[in-house]
Design a protein around this motif. Structure first.
Motif, PDB file in Angstrom:
ATOM      1  N   ALA A  77       0.810  -1.218   0.000  1.00 43.65           N
ATOM      2  CA  ALA A  77       0.000   0.000   0.000  1.00 43.65           C
ATOM      3  C   ALA A  77       0.837   1.260   0.000  1.00 43.65           C
ATOM      4  CB  ALA A  77      -0.938   0.004   1.210  1.00 43.65           C
ATOM      5  N   LEU A  78       2.150   1.138   0.240  1.00 44.34           N
ATOM      6  CA  LEU A  78       3.003   2.325   0.309  1.00 44.34           C
ATOM      7  C   LEU A  78       3.044   3.113  -0.998  1.00 44.34           C
ATOM      8  CD1 LEU A  78       5.999   0.972   2.434  1.00 44.34           C
ATOM      9  CD2 LEU A  78       4.128   2.456   3.173  1.00 44.34           C
ATOM     10  N   PRO A  79       3.210   2.469  -2.155  1.00 43.15           N
ATOM     11  CA  PRO A  79       3.196   3.260  -3.404  1.00 43.15           C
ATOM     12  C   PRO A  79       1.870   3.998  -3.601  1.00 43.15           C
ATOM     13  CG  PRO A  79       4.114   1.087  -3.797  1.00 43.15           C
ATOM     14  CD  PRO A  79       3.543   1.062  -2.421  1.00 43.15           C
ATOM     15  N   ARG A  80       0.750   3.349  -3.233  1.00 39.34           N
ATOM     16  CA  ARG A  80      -0.548   4.009  -3.394  1.00 39.34           C
ATOM     17  C   ARG A  80      -0.673   5.206  -2.457  1.00 39.34           C
ATOM     18  NH1 ARG A  80      -3.143  -0.083  -2.693  1.00 39.34           N
ATOM     19  NH2 ARG A  80      -3.803   0.098  -0.512  1.00 39.34           N
ATOM     20  N   GLN A  81      -0.171   5.060  -1.220  1.00 30.60           N
ATOM     21  CA  GLN A  81      -0.204   6.179  -0.287  1.00 30.60           C
ATOM     22  C   GLN A  81       0.636   7.340  -0.803  1.00 30.60           C
ATOM     23  OE1 GLN A  81       0.962   4.837   3.609  1.00 30.60           O
ATOM     24  NE2 GLN A  81      -0.405   3.047   3.554  1.00 30.60           N
ATOM     25  N   ARG A  82       1.798   6.996  -1.301  1.00 30.88           N
ATOM     26  CA  ARG A  82       2.673   8.055  -1.841  1.00 30.88           C
ATOM     27  C   ARG A  82       2.038   8.722  -3.049  1.00 30.88           C
ATOM     28  NH1 ARG A  82       7.900   9.257  -0.875  1.00 30.88           N
ATOM     29  NH2 ARG A  82       9.022  10.445  -2.465  1.00 30.88           N
ATOM     30  N   PHE A  83       1.382   7.934  -3.886  1.00 35.40           N
ATOM     31  CA  PHE A  83       0.717   8.495  -5.061  1.00 35.40           C
ATOM     32  C   PHE A  83      -0.401   9.449  -4.647  1.00 35.40           C
ATOM     33  CE2 PHE A  83      -2.926   8.181  -7.979  1.00 35.40           C
ATOM     34  CZ  PHE A  83      -2.363   8.729  -9.115  1.00 35.40           C
TER      35      PHE A  83
ATOM     36  N   ARG B  61      -2.248  15.053  -4.122  1.00 33.09           N
ATOM     37  CA  ARG B  61      -2.856  16.167  -3.390  1.00 33.09           C
ATOM     38  C   ARG B  61      -1.965  17.393  -3.373  1.00 33.09           C
ATOM     39  NH1 ARG B  61      -4.087  11.969   0.346  1.00 33.09           N
ATOM     40  NH2 ARG B  61      -2.342  12.674   1.652  1.00 33.09           N
ATOM     41  N   THR B  62      -0.657  17.204  -3.532  1.00 32.38           N
ATOM     42  CA  THR B  62       0.276  18.337  -3.512  1.00 32.38           C
ATOM     43  C   THR B  62       0.296  19.015  -4.878  1.00 32.38           C
ATOM     44  OG1 THR B  62       1.644  17.146  -1.913  1.00 32.38           O
ATOM     45  CG2 THR B  62       2.641  19.031  -3.044  1.00 32.38           C
ATOM     46  N   PRO B  63       0.028  20.315  -4.923  1.00 31.23           N
ATOM     47  CA  PRO B  63       0.039  21.007  -6.218  1.00 31.23           C
ATOM     48  C   PRO B  63       1.438  21.005  -6.837  1.00 31.23           C
ATOM     49  CG  PRO B  63      -1.076  22.317  -4.540  1.00 31.23           C
ATOM     50  CD  PRO B  63      -0.388  21.199  -3.820  1.00 31.23           C
ATOM     51  N   TYR B  64       1.492  20.839  -8.142  1.00 33.49           N
ATOM     52  CA  TYR B  64       2.748  20.920  -8.872  1.00 33.49           C
ATOM     53  C   TYR B  64       2.985  22.371  -9.316  1.00 33.49           C
ATOM     54  CZ  TYR B  64       2.860  15.837  -9.031  1.00 33.49           C
ATOM     55  OH  TYR B  64       2.904  14.511  -8.682  1.00 33.49           O
ATOM     56  N   VAL B  65       4.234  22.689  -9.526  1.00 31.64           N
ATOM     57  CA  VAL B  65       4.609  24.051  -9.904  1.00 31.64           C
ATOM     58  C   VAL B  65       5.343  24.003 -11.237  1.00 31.64           C
ATOM     59  CG1 VAL B  65       5.941  26.106  -9.279  1.00 31.64           C
ATOM     60  CG2 VAL B  65       4.782  24.779  -7.500  1.00 31.64           C
ATOM     61  N   LEU B  66       4.954  24.891 -12.144  1.00 33.93           N
ATOM     62  CA  LEU B  66       5.640  25.013 -13.426  1.00 33.93           C
ATOM     63  C   LEU B  66       5.712  26.488 -13.789  1.00 33.93           C
ATOM     64  CD1 LEU B  66       6.946  23.792 -15.946  1.00 33.93           C
ATOM     65  CD2 LEU B  66       4.661  23.619 -16.957  1.00 33.93           C
ATOM     66  N   ASN B  67       6.925  26.984 -13.944  1.00 34.63           N
ATOM     67  CA  ASN B  67       7.144  28.384 -14.309  1.00 34.63           C
ATOM     68  C   ASN B  67       7.783  28.430 -15.692  1.00 34.63           C
ATOM     69  OD1 ASN B  67       6.308  29.085 -11.668  1.00 34.63           O
ATOM     70  ND2 ASN B  67       8.387  28.759 -10.913  1.00 34.63           N
ATOM     71  N   ILE B  68       7.055  29.003 -16.637  1.00 37.84           N
ATOM     72  CA  ILE B  68       7.502  29.066 -18.030  1.00 37.84           C
ATOM     73  C   ILE B  68       7.705  30.523 -18.412  1.00 37.84           C
ATOM     74  CG2 ILE B  68       6.912  28.583 -20.426  1.00 37.84           C
ATOM     75  CD1 ILE B  68       5.357  26.204 -19.563  1.00 37.84           C
ATOM     76  N   MET B  69       8.824  30.801 -19.027  1.00 36.70           N
ATOM     77  CA  MET B  69       9.094  32.135 -19.577  1.00 36.70           C
ATOM     78  C   MET B  69       9.102  32.051 -21.093  1.00 36.70           C
ATOM     79  SD  MET B  69      12.429  34.649 -19.021  1.00 36.70           S
ATOM     80  CE  MET B  69      11.842  35.335 -17.470  1.00 36.70           C
ATOM     81  N   VAL B  70       8.461  33.009 -21.721  1.00 37.26           N
ATOM     82  CA  VAL B  70       8.435  33.073 -23.184  1.00 37.26           C
ATOM     83  C   VAL B  70       9.206  34.312 -23.612  1.00 37.26           C
ATOM     84  CG1 VAL B  70       6.341  31.744 -23.548  1.00 37.26           C
ATOM     85  CG2 VAL B  70       6.155  34.164 -23.051  1.00 37.26           C
TER      86      VAL B  70
ATOM     87  N   GLY C  15      -8.142  15.843 -10.589  1.00 41.29           N
ATOM     88  CA  GLY C  15      -7.634  15.889  -9.225  1.00 41.29           C
ATOM     89  C   GLY C  15      -6.195  16.345  -9.074  1.00 41.29           C
ATOM     90  N   VAL C  16      -5.507  16.570 -10.170  1.00 44.97           N
ATOM     91  CA  VAL C  16      -4.115  17.033 -10.127  1.00 44.97           C
ATOM     92  C   VAL C  16      -4.099  18.541 -10.389  1.00 44.97           C
ATOM     93  CG1 VAL C  16      -1.812  16.828 -11.114  1.00 44.97           C
ATOM     94  CG2 VAL C  16      -3.274  14.810 -10.922  1.00 44.97           C
TER      95      VAL C  16
END
Length: 421
Positions: free
Chosen positions: A37-43, A48-57, A105-106
């Motif tokens: 169950a550990l991989p599922r818990q980690r997933f 639930r944690t928001p991802y961050v992406l900073n793009i410059m054009v 959900g992501v």
């Protein structure tokens, strides 16, 4: 008790040494523990944690950068910034805009940093300064947060993870401004070159233009993501052949065989944004979102931010450190050994030259001293000869006086003896 325990288990648990993993022993479980169950818990936690992406054009005005970003994320992020009169544009602006995108959900916290005014001035010497200053400022903010008392908390990441550099579809070689910008920016962020408005080029022109750009990139030692980062190329090798990506942006939908698709309609036909026969948009989106999003974040931290932090520390007088736990330890230590060997050879050559120079100086000094001694010897010999001659003259004079006085005495004696007789 600890000593007794150590004696009983002597040799069973040897010290693995620094930066080494101790040898493990496999055991058999008698019952289920729920480890699966550990991989599922980690997933779930990661989801639930928001991802961050900073793009410059970055690119000249009028290349459709804003329209492309709306097309890339399939939403209206911002309105088109109309190009200004070059004479009225005095400097490059930095406009970061933050968005929150959610899909199944992501959550993705997206920041798009636009650079209106780049390449619009008649004098473009200082166009890069505001962009480089902004990138370095984000590194400095993150570095300051790492050194603060709250460094264990999540640090807001405003560092630039990807830079899309838009190249005008001229069909010729890169301009001097583009080469300089790519050289400077590729040393600080992950740069992905993009050919804008690909619908203005034929297939033959696209192919020839790509080859010309790649030749200029190689000739000027420009680091392009992901080609310049071998550790991150495993899953994107198939997409590298499309670099630089030709793209088309469109906020409108056109009807193609009864289906609404993003594209542009012309008198001679329809250009579809997501048709790989028309441009490389789907391959660029696949690179950014499907395959290399995590690699972009990791490379920004482990390569570009690490270089900035190391340069920052070394500027304050701290020497560069090499630890056995570093991923590039073997490569760096070999480089250090080679550099030390070269330095040793240079120092030996310098010592040899210095030794030869000192020997020559000593020989010259000894020769000069010898000449002085010879001159002094000749002078002393001359003085000695003068004294010898003077002494000989005095001796002759004395002998003459002695002989004269003796003759006088003899003559007087003979006269006295003559009178007595």
């Amino acid at each position: 008790m600890p000593l007794e325990y150590a004696l009983q288990h002597r040799g069973l648990f040897p010290d693995p040494g620094p930066w080494k993993i101790p040898q493990t022993r496999e055991v058999i479980l008698r019952d289920t523990l729920g480890i699966d169950a550990l991989p599922r818990q980690r997933f779930n936690k990661t989801k639930r944690t928001p991802y961050v992406l900073n793009i410059m054009v970055v690119g000249e005005s009028g290349l459709g950068k804003t329209t492309f970003m709306n097309t890339l994320f399939n939403t209206s992020l911002k309105e088109e910034i109309l190009p200004k009169n070059p004479q009225s544009t005095k400097t490059v602006e930095i406009l970061p805009v933050h968005y929150e995108l959610t899909e199944e959900g992501v959550t993705l916290n997206l920041t798009v940093v636009d650079t209106p005014g780049f390449g619009d001035q008649l004098n473009r010497e200082d166009n890069l300064n505001p962009i480089v200053e902004y990138i370095d400022n984000q590194f400095e903010v993150y570095h300051a947060a790492e050194r603060s008392s709250e460094f264990r908390r999540a640090i807001p990441d405003t560092r630039i993870h990807a830079l899309l550099y838009f190249i005008p579809p001229t069909g010729h070689a890169l301009k001097e401004l583009d080469i300089k910008a790519l050289q400077v920016l590729s040393a600080k962020v992950n740069v992905i070159p993009v050919i804008a408005k690909a619908d203005t080029l034929t297939h033959e022109e696209k192919s020839a233009f790509k080859k010309t750009i790649l030749r200029d990139i190689e000739a000027n030692a420009i680091r392009i993501f992901p080609t310049a980062y071998p550790d991150d190329r495993e899953s994107v090798e198939e997409l590298e052949k499309y670099i630089p990506f030709t793209v088309i942006g469109s906020d409108t939908f056109v009807d193609v065989d009864g289906k609404k698709v993003r594209g542009r309609s012309y008198r001679w036909g329809v250009v579809e944004v997501e048709n790989e026969q028309h441009c490389d948009f789907i391959h660029l989106r696949e690179l950014l979102m499907t395959h290399a999003l995590h690699d972009l974040l990791e490379t920004s931290h482990t390569v570009h931010y690490h270089n900035y932090r190391a340069q920052k520390l070394r500027s304050s007088g701290r020497p560069e450190s090499i630890l056995a736990c570093d991923d590039s330890y073997e490569h760096r230590i070999e480089g250090k050994k080679q550099n030390m060997a070269e330095d040793m050879i240079k120092k030996e050559e310098e010592m040899r030259q210095n030794f030869v120079l000192k020997v020559r100086e000593k020989e010259a000094s000894l020769r000069e001293r010898e000449e002085q001694l010879n001159q002094r010897r000749q002078q002393l010999m001359a003085e000695l000869e003068e004294q010898r001659l003077a002494l000989a003259a005095e001796e002759r004079e004395f002998q003459e006086m002695y002989n004269a006085s003796r003759n006088t005495s003899v003559s007087k004696g003979s006269k006295i003896f003559g009178k007595k007789n």
